[in-house]
Design a protein around this motif. Structure first.
Motif, PDB file in Angstrom:
ATOM      1  N   VAL A   1       0.841  -1.195   0.000  1.00  0.00           N
ATOM      2  CA  VAL A   1       0.000   0.000   0.000  1.00  0.00           C
ATOM      3  C   VAL A   1       0.878   1.246   0.000  1.00  0.00           C
ATOM      4  CG1 VAL A   1      -1.681   1.325   1.346  1.00  0.00           C
ATOM      5  CG2 VAL A   1      -1.942  -1.147   1.129  1.00  0.00           C
TER       6      VAL A   1
ATOM      7  N   TYR B   1      -9.247  -4.767  -5.652  1.00  0.00           N
ATOM      8  CA  TYR B   1      -7.974  -4.090  -5.429  1.00  0.00           C
ATOM      9  C   TYR B   1      -8.038  -2.711  -6.069  1.00  0.00           C
ATOM     10  CZ  TYR B   1      -6.274  -8.787  -4.400  1.00  0.00           C
ATOM     11  OH  TYR B   1      -6.086 -10.037  -3.861  1.00  0.00           O
TER      12      TYR B   1
ATOM     13  N   VAL C   1     -10.441  -3.053  -1.192  1.00  0.00           N
ATOM     14  CA  VAL C   1     -11.636  -2.253  -0.923  1.00  0.00           C
ATOM     15  C   VAL C   1     -12.860  -3.154  -0.897  1.00  0.00           C
ATOM     16  CG1 VAL C   1     -10.753  -0.075  -1.871  1.00  0.00           C
ATOM     17  CG2 VAL C   1     -11.928  -1.672  -3.379  1.00  0.00           C
TER      18      VAL C   1
ATOM     19  N   ARG D   1      -3.588   1.384  -3.401  1.00  0.00           N
ATOM     20  CA  ARG D   1      -4.286   1.847  -2.198  1.00  0.00           C
ATOM     21  C   ARG D   1      -4.688   0.694  -1.291  1.00  0.00           C
ATOM     22  NH1 ARG D   1      -6.177   6.971  -1.589  1.00  0.00           N
ATOM     23  NH2 ARG D   1      -6.205   6.151   0.510  1.00  0.00           N
TER      24      ARG D   1
ATOM     25  N   LEU E   1     -11.808   1.461   1.910  1.00  0.00           N
ATOM     26  CA  LEU E   1     -10.530   0.763   2.058  1.00  0.00           C
ATOM     27  C   LEU E   1     -10.627  -0.192   3.234  1.00  0.00           C
ATOM     28  CD1 LEU E   1      -8.091   3.755   1.554  1.00  0.00           C
ATOM     29  CD2 LEU E   1      -8.323   1.779   0.043  1.00  0.00           C
TER      30      LEU E   1
END
Length: 142
Positions: A8, A94, A110, A107, A138
């Motif tokens: 991340v 993702y 999710v 990130r 997230l």
């Protein structure tokens, strides 16, 4: 590179994502059937004919625009359906964001905790159309 190698906040190339997830990143949503994944790319570069989408962070949720550049979008086909049914279809989501052309910031994972909703926006031809927004939260790393 494997999916579990993604960190991340790190920046990745299109080719690294394609290889790990076994997807084609020609669109903002890419389904990896061999990896049981859906890669979501949110481009925050200036909206243009090539990128008519208006994804926005509102609080802790990214309101991600469904796929389809022209005309009304649908929840019953393509990757919009995959994303809409993600709570029950077992596909892992993702998220990558593009803040600078060619750089994909990972990130993390999710989830779609709230149902998608309709909005009116312009398509790639400048015509008004119905789009679906997916409120994504997230949930951590890989």
């Amino acid at each position: 590179m494997k999916i579990s190698d993604f960190v991340v906040g790190e920046i990745y190339k299109n080719s690294e994502i394609r290889e790990a997830f076994k997807v084609s990143l020609m669109r903002g949503m890419a389904r990896g059937k061999r990896t049981n994944s859906l890669v979501l790319v949110s481009k925050h570069v200036k909206a243009s004919k090539a990128n008519p989408y208006e994804d926005k962070w509102i609080g802790e949720k990214l309101h991600y625009t469904g796929e389809g550049q022209r005309g009304n979008q649908s929840l019953t086909s393509g990757q919009n359906r995959t994303l809409a049914e993600s709570a029950s279809n077992g596909v892992t989501l993702y998220l990558f964001e593009v803040l600078k052309q060619g750089e994909y910031s990972y990130r993390g994972l999710v989830s779609l905790d709230d149902p998608p909703y309709e909005m009116t926006e312009k398509d790639s031809d400048g015509n008004s159309r119905i789009v679906y927004k997916f409120p994504l939260t997230l949930i951590g790393g890989n």
